[in-house]
Motif scaffolding. Structure first.
Motif, PDB file in Angstrom:
ATOM      1  N   ARG A 165      -0.734  -9.063   8.399  1.00 31.16           N
ATOM      2  CA  ARG A 165       0.573  -8.768   8.983  1.00 31.16           C
ATOM      3  C   ARG A 165       1.680  -8.981   7.944  1.00 31.16           C
ATOM      4  O   ARG A 165       1.683  -9.984   7.229  1.00 31.16           O
ATOM      5  CB  ARG A 165       0.824  -9.678  10.186  1.00 31.16           C
ATOM      6  N   GLY A 166       2.568  -8.027   7.843  1.00 32.94           N
ATOM      7  CA  GLY A 166       3.666  -8.133   6.897  1.00 32.94           C
ATOM      8  C   GLY A 166       3.439  -7.397   5.593  1.00 32.94           C
ATOM      9  O   GLY A 166       4.371  -7.237   4.804  1.00 32.94           O
ATOM     10  N   THR A 167       2.198  -6.935   5.346  1.00 39.49           N
ATOM     11  CA  THR A 167       1.942  -6.163   4.126  1.00 39.49           C
ATOM     12  C   THR A 167       2.541  -4.765   4.283  1.00 39.49           C
ATOM     13  O   THR A 167       2.137  -4.011   5.173  1.00 39.49           O
ATOM     14  CB  THR A 167       0.432  -6.035   3.848  1.00 39.49           C
ATOM     15  N   PRO A 168       3.509  -4.398   3.440  1.00 39.04           N
ATOM     16  CA  PRO A 168       4.183  -3.104   3.610  1.00 39.04           C
ATOM     17  C   PRO A 168       3.264  -1.915   3.308  1.00 39.04           C
ATOM     18  O   PRO A 168       2.412  -1.982   2.424  1.00 39.04           O
ATOM     19  CB  PRO A 168       5.335  -3.164   2.591  1.00 39.04           C
ATOM     20  N   VAL A 169       3.446  -0.857   4.072  1.00 39.70           N
ATOM     21  CA  VAL A 169       2.806   0.430   3.802  1.00 39.70           C
ATOM     22  C   VAL A 169       3.919   1.462   3.674  1.00 39.70           C
ATOM     23  O   VAL A 169       4.788   1.556   4.551  1.00 39.70           O
ATOM     24  CB  VAL A 169       1.840   0.838   4.929  1.00 39.70           C
TER      25      VAL A 169
ATOM     26  N   VAL B 145       0.861  -1.175   0.000  1.00 37.99           N
ATOM     27  CA  VAL B 145       0.000   0.000   0.000  1.00 37.99           C
ATOM     28  C   VAL B 145       0.900   1.228   0.000  1.00 37.99           C
ATOM     29  O   VAL B 145       1.751   1.385   0.887  1.00 37.99           O
ATOM     30  CB  VAL B 145      -0.933   0.024   1.221  1.00 37.99           C
ATOM     31  N   ALA B 146       0.744   2.070  -1.006  1.00 40.88           N
ATOM     32  CA  ALA B 146       1.529   3.302  -1.115  1.00 40.88           C
ATOM     33  C   ALA B 146       0.605   4.486  -0.880  1.00 40.88           C
ATOM     34  O   ALA B 146      -0.330   4.716  -1.655  1.00 40.88           O
ATOM     35  CB  ALA B 146       2.182   3.396  -2.496  1.00 40.88           C
ATOM     36  N   VAL B 147       0.831   5.209   0.202  1.00 35.70           N
ATOM     37  CA  VAL B 147       0.002   6.360   0.541  1.00 35.70           C
ATOM     38  C   VAL B 147       0.516   7.568  -0.224  1.00 35.70           C
ATOM     39  O   VAL B 147       1.637   8.031   0.010  1.00 35.70           O
ATOM     40  CB  VAL B 147       0.032   6.631   2.056  1.00 35.70           C
ATOM     41  N   ASN B 148      -0.292   8.055  -1.152  1.00 37.65           N
ATOM     42  CA  ASN B 148       0.075   9.217  -1.945  1.00 37.65           C
ATOM     43  C   ASN B 148      -0.175  10.467  -1.111  1.00 37.65           C
ATOM     44  O   ASN B 148      -1.322  10.781  -0.780  1.00 37.65           O
ATOM     45  CB  ASN B 148      -0.746   9.251  -3.239  1.00 37.65           C
ATOM     46  N   CYS B 149       0.875  11.164  -0.728  1.00 36.79           N
ATOM     47  CA  CYS B 149       0.776  12.292   0.204  1.00 36.79           C
ATOM     48  C   CYS B 149       0.378  13.565  -0.540  1.00 36.79           C
ATOM     49  O   CYS B 149       1.238  14.336  -0.994  1.00 36.79           O
ATOM     50  CB  CYS B 149       2.098  12.481   0.943  1.00 36.79           C
ATOM     51  N   PHE B 150      -0.920  13.783  -0.662  1.00 36.86           N
ATOM     52  CA  PHE B 150      -1.430  14.964  -1.348  1.00 36.86           C
ATOM     53  C   PHE B 150      -1.216  16.208  -0.494  1.00 36.86           C
ATOM     54  O   PHE B 150      -1.300  16.161   0.742  1.00 36.86           O
ATOM     55  CB  PHE B 150      -2.924  14.805  -1.637  1.00 36.86           C
ATOM     56  N   THR B 151      -0.951  17.323  -1.162  1.00 39.58           N
ATOM     57  CA  THR B 151      -0.784  18.592  -0.467  1.00 39.58           C
ATOM     58  C   THR B 151      -2.066  18.950   0.272  1.00 39.58           C
ATOM     59  O   THR B 151      -3.158  18.910  -0.299  1.00 39.58           O
ATOM     60  CB  THR B 151      -0.437  19.709  -1.463  1.00 39.58           C
ATOM     61  N   GLY B 152      -1.944  19.282   1.547  1.00 39.52           N
ATOM     62  CA  GLY B 152      -3.106  19.682   2.332  1.00 39.52           C
ATOM     63  C   GLY B 152      -3.823  18.546   3.020  1.00 39.52           C
ATOM     64  O   GLY B 152      -4.688  18.781   3.870  1.00 39.52           O
ATOM     65  N   ALA B 153      -3.491  17.305   2.653  1.00 41.19           N
ATOM     66  CA  ALA B 153      -4.146  16.157   3.281  1.00 41.19           C
ATOM     67  C   ALA B 153      -3.510  15.886   4.642  1.00 41.19           C
ATOM     68  O   ALA B 153      -2.307  16.075   4.826  1.00 41.19           O
ATOM     69  CB  ALA B 153      -4.026  14.919   2.397  1.00 41.19           C
ATOM     70  N   ARG B 154      -4.304  15.419   5.591  1.00 42.92           N
ATOM     71  CA  ARG B 154      -3.786  15.089   6.918  1.00 42.92           C
ATOM     72  C   ARG B 154      -2.830  13.913   6.801  1.00 42.92           C
ATOM     73  O   ARG B 154      -3.103  12.947   6.093  1.00 42.92           O
ATOM     74  CB  ARG B 154      -4.935  14.750   7.860  1.00 42.92           C
ATOM     75  N   ARG B 155      -1.687  13.992   7.480  1.00 42.37           N
ATOM     76  CA  ARG B 155      -0.688  12.941   7.415  1.00 42.37           C
ATOM     77  C   ARG B 155      -0.930  11.900   8.508  1.00 42.37           C
ATOM     78  O   ARG B 155      -1.226  12.241   9.648  1.00 42.37           O
ATOM     79  CB  ARG B 155       0.719  13.528   7.556  1.00 42.37           C
TER      80      ARG B 155
END
Length: 204
Positions: free
Chosen positions: A165-169, A141-151
Protein backbone atom coordinates in the motif's frame (compact mmCIF):
# COMPACT_ATOMS: atom_id res chain seq x y z
CA UNK A 1 21.57 8.07 -1.50
CA UNK A 2 23.14 11.50 -1.97
CA UNK A 3 26.60 11.84 -3.41
CA UNK A 4 29.01 14.73 -2.92
CA UNK A 5 31.23 15.49 -5.88
CA UNK A 6 34.53 17.34 -5.81
CA UNK A 7 35.13 20.31 -8.08
CA UNK A 8 37.12 18.03 -10.38
CA UNK A 9 34.14 15.75 -10.98
CA UNK A 10 32.02 16.42 -14.05
CA UNK A 11 30.95 20.05 -14.19
CA UNK A 12 31.17 21.33 -10.63
CA UNK A 13 32.24 24.96 -10.91
CA UNK A 14 30.73 26.62 -7.82
CA UNK A 15 32.01 27.14 -4.31
CA UNK A 16 29.55 24.62 -2.90
CA UNK A 17 30.04 20.89 -3.61
CA UNK A 18 27.65 19.39 -6.14
CA UNK A 19 25.10 16.82 -4.98
CA UNK A 20 23.79 13.95 -7.07
CA UNK A 21 20.86 11.59 -6.54
CA UNK A 22 21.20 8.04 -7.86
CA UNK A 23 18.11 6.42 -9.37
CA UNK A 24 17.80 2.97 -10.92
CA UNK A 25 15.57 2.12 -13.88
CA UNK A 26 14.67 -1.56 -13.73
CA UNK A 27 12.17 -3.99 -15.22
CA UNK A 28 11.83 -6.93 -17.52
CA UNK A 29 13.45 -7.62 -20.87
CA UNK A 30 12.41 -5.21 -23.62
CA UNK A 31 10.23 -3.03 -21.41
CA UNK A 32 11.83 0.29 -22.46
CA UNK A 33 14.52 1.00 -19.85
CA UNK A 34 17.12 2.14 -22.38
CA UNK A 35 14.51 4.29 -24.12
CA UNK A 36 13.50 6.00 -20.86
CA UNK A 37 17.07 6.78 -19.83
CA UNK A 38 17.85 8.11 -23.29
CA UNK A 39 14.74 10.28 -23.54
CA UNK A 40 15.26 12.15 -20.27
CA UNK A 41 19.07 12.39 -20.18
CA UNK A 42 20.55 15.79 -20.94
CA UNK A 43 23.82 14.17 -21.97
CA UNK A 44 24.40 11.53 -24.60
CA UNK A 45 23.54 8.38 -22.64
CA UNK A 46 26.08 5.65 -22.07
CA UNK A 47 24.71 2.39 -23.41
CA UNK A 48 26.06 -1.16 -23.28
CA UNK A 49 23.82 -2.80 -25.85
CA UNK A 50 24.65 -5.86 -27.90
CA UNK A 51 22.72 -7.44 -30.75
CA UNK A 52 20.55 -10.38 -29.80
CA UNK A 53 22.12 -13.63 -30.97
CA UNK A 54 20.75 -17.05 -31.82
CA UNK A 55 22.51 -18.37 -28.73
CA UNK A 56 20.39 -16.07 -26.58
CA UNK A 57 17.10 -17.20 -28.08
CA UNK A 58 16.91 -20.13 -25.67
CA UNK A 59 17.21 -17.88 -22.58
CA UNK A 60 15.66 -14.54 -23.63
CA UNK A 61 11.88 -14.56 -23.92
CA UNK A 62 11.12 -12.21 -26.80
CA UNK A 63 7.38 -12.86 -26.79
CA UNK A 64 5.62 -9.53 -27.22
CA UNK A 65 8.84 -7.75 -28.23
CA UNK A 66 9.59 -9.63 -31.43
CA UNK A 67 11.02 -6.53 -33.13
CA UNK A 68 13.66 -6.00 -30.45
CA UNK A 69 17.16 -6.57 -31.89
CA UNK A 70 19.48 -5.45 -29.04
CA UNK A 71 19.77 -5.92 -25.30
CA UNK A 72 21.57 -4.17 -22.43
CA UNK A 73 24.39 -6.32 -21.03
CA UNK A 74 25.73 -4.05 -18.26
CA UNK A 75 23.86 -0.79 -17.73
CA UNK A 76 22.61 2.41 -19.27
CA UNK A 77 23.67 5.73 -17.78
CA UNK A 78 22.21 9.21 -18.10
CA UNK A 79 22.16 12.48 -16.17
CA UNK A 80 19.65 15.26 -15.52
CA UNK A 81 20.37 18.58 -13.80
CA UNK A 82 17.54 19.53 -11.44
CA UNK A 83 19.05 22.87 -10.48
CA UNK A 84 22.50 24.35 -10.00
CA UNK A 85 24.47 21.97 -7.79
CA UNK A 86 21.88 19.15 -7.89
CA UNK A 87 21.81 16.38 -10.48
CA UNK A 88 20.12 13.02 -10.93
CA UNK A 89 22.17 10.09 -12.20
CA UNK A 90 20.14 7.38 -13.94
CA UNK A 91 21.33 3.78 -14.08
CA UNK A 92 19.35 1.43 -16.31
CA UNK A 93 19.70 -2.20 -15.25
CA UNK A 94 19.78 -5.22 -17.56
CA UNK A 95 16.50 -7.11 -17.55
CA UNK A 96 17.52 -10.74 -18.04
CA UNK A 97 17.97 -13.10 -15.09
CA UNK A 98 21.57 -13.91 -16.03
CA UNK A 99 22.65 -10.29 -15.47
CA UNK A 100 21.00 -9.82 -12.06
CA UNK A 101 24.31 -10.19 -10.25
CA UNK A 102 24.92 -6.57 -11.34
CA UNK A 103 21.87 -5.28 -9.49
CA UNK A 104 23.43 -5.43 -6.01
CA UNK A 105 26.32 -3.22 -7.11
CA UNK A 106 24.10 -0.78 -9.01
CA UNK A 107 21.65 -0.42 -6.11
CA UNK A 108 24.30 0.66 -3.62
CA UNK A 109 23.52 4.22 -2.53
CA UNK A 110 20.40 4.54 -4.69
CA UNK A 111 17.70 6.97 -3.59
CA UNK A 112 15.12 4.76 -5.25
CA UNK A 113 14.09 2.96 -8.42
CA UNK A 114 11.66 3.08 -11.30
CA UNK A 115 10.23 -0.35 -12.17
CA UNK A 116 9.14 -0.06 -15.79
CA UNK A 117 6.25 -2.37 -16.68
CA UNK A 118 4.61 -3.59 -19.88
CA UNK A 119 0.99 -4.77 -19.45
CA UNK A 120 1.54 -7.34 -22.21
CA UNK A 121 4.20 -9.02 -20.04
CA UNK A 122 3.28 -7.83 -16.56
CA UNK A 123 4.66 -10.97 -14.91
CA UNK A 124 8.15 -9.84 -15.97
CA UNK A 125 7.87 -7.04 -13.39
CA UNK A 126 7.59 -9.35 -10.37
CA UNK A 127 11.35 -9.98 -9.93
CA UNK A 128 12.16 -6.25 -9.83
CA UNK A 129 9.24 -5.50 -7.49
CA UNK A 130 10.35 -8.30 -5.14
CA UNK A 131 13.97 -7.15 -5.28
CA UNK A 132 13.27 -3.58 -4.17
CA UNK A 133 10.56 -4.53 -1.64
CA UNK A 134 12.84 -7.01 0.13
CA UNK A 135 15.67 -4.48 0.33
CA UNK A 136 13.50 -1.59 1.45
CA UNK A 137 14.45 0.54 -1.56
CA UNK A 138 11.68 3.04 -2.47
CA UNK A 139 10.29 2.53 -5.97
CA UNK A 140 7.45 3.45 -8.28
CA UNK A 141 5.94 1.29 -11.00
CA UNK A 142 5.78 3.11 -14.33
CA UNK A 143 3.54 1.44 -16.91
CA UNK A 144 5.02 2.05 -20.34
CA UNK A 145 1.98 2.49 -22.59
CA UNK A 146 2.98 0.68 -25.78
CA UNK A 147 0.97 1.31 -28.93
CA UNK A 148 -1.65 -1.41 -29.37
CA UNK A 149 -1.33 -2.73 -25.82
CA UNK A 150 -4.50 -3.04 -23.73
CA UNK A 151 -4.79 -0.15 -21.27
CA UNK A 152 -5.31 -0.80 -17.56
CA UNK A 153 -5.92 1.59 -14.68
CA UNK A 154 -3.28 2.16 -12.01
CA UNK A 155 -5.41 0.35 -9.41
CA UNK A 156 -5.65 -2.72 -11.67
CA UNK A 157 -1.86 -2.79 -12.10
CA UNK A 158 -1.29 -2.32 -8.38
CA UNK A 159 -3.54 -5.27 -7.55
CA UNK A 160 -2.05 -7.47 -10.27
CA UNK A 161 1.47 -6.86 -8.93
CA UNK A 162 0.31 -7.16 -5.29
CA UNK A 163 2.12 -3.93 -4.43
CA UNK A 164 2.51 -2.69 -0.88
CA UNK A 165 0.00 0.00 0.00
CA UNK A 166 1.31 3.42 -0.94
CA UNK A 167 3.60 2.27 -3.76
CA UNK A 168 2.83 4.68 -6.64
CA UNK A 169 1.81 3.43 -10.07
CA UNK A 170 2.01 5.89 -12.96
CA UNK A 171 1.29 5.67 -16.67
CA UNK A 172 4.00 6.93 -19.02
CA UNK A 173 5.45 6.92 -22.51
CA UNK A 174 9.15 6.13 -22.19
CA UNK A 175 9.84 7.87 -25.50
CA UNK A 176 8.61 11.27 -24.28
CA UNK A 177 10.97 13.38 -22.18
CA UNK A 178 8.31 15.17 -20.13
CA UNK A 179 6.54 11.89 -19.39
CA UNK A 180 9.78 10.35 -18.14
CA UNK A 181 10.54 13.40 -16.02
CA UNK A 182 7.12 13.17 -14.40
CA UNK A 183 7.93 9.58 -13.39
CA UNK A 184 11.21 10.67 -11.80
CA UNK A 185 9.47 13.49 -9.91
CA UNK A 186 6.95 10.99 -8.48
CA UNK A 187 9.80 8.72 -7.40
CA UNK A 188 11.76 11.51 -5.69
CA UNK A 189 8.62 12.62 -3.85
CA UNK A 190 7.80 9.04 -2.79
CA UNK A 191 11.37 8.31 -1.71
CA UNK A 192 11.47 11.56 0.27
CA UNK A 193 8.34 10.59 2.18
CA UNK A 194 9.67 7.10 2.91
CA UNK A 195 13.06 8.30 4.12
CA UNK A 196 11.44 10.99 6.28
CA UNK A 197 9.12 8.39 7.86
CA UNK A 198 12.07 6.10 8.58
CA UNK A 199 14.00 8.98 10.16
CA UNK A 200 11.04 9.79 12.42
CA UNK A 201 10.81 6.14 13.45
CA UNK A 202 14.49 6.12 14.32
CA UNK A 203 14.20 9.31 16.36
CA UNK A 204 11.08 8.02 18.08
Amino acid sequence: MVYERSENDLSGDGDEPDLALKILVAGGFGVGKTTLVGSVSEIRPLRTEERLSRAGESVDDTGGVDRKTTTTVAMDFGRITIRSGLSVYLFGTPGQDRFWFLWDDLSQGALGAVVLADTRRLEDSFPAVDYFEHRGIPFVVAVNCFTGARRYGVDDVSRALDLDRGTPVVLCDARVRDSGKDVLVRLVEHAGRMHAARLLETVG
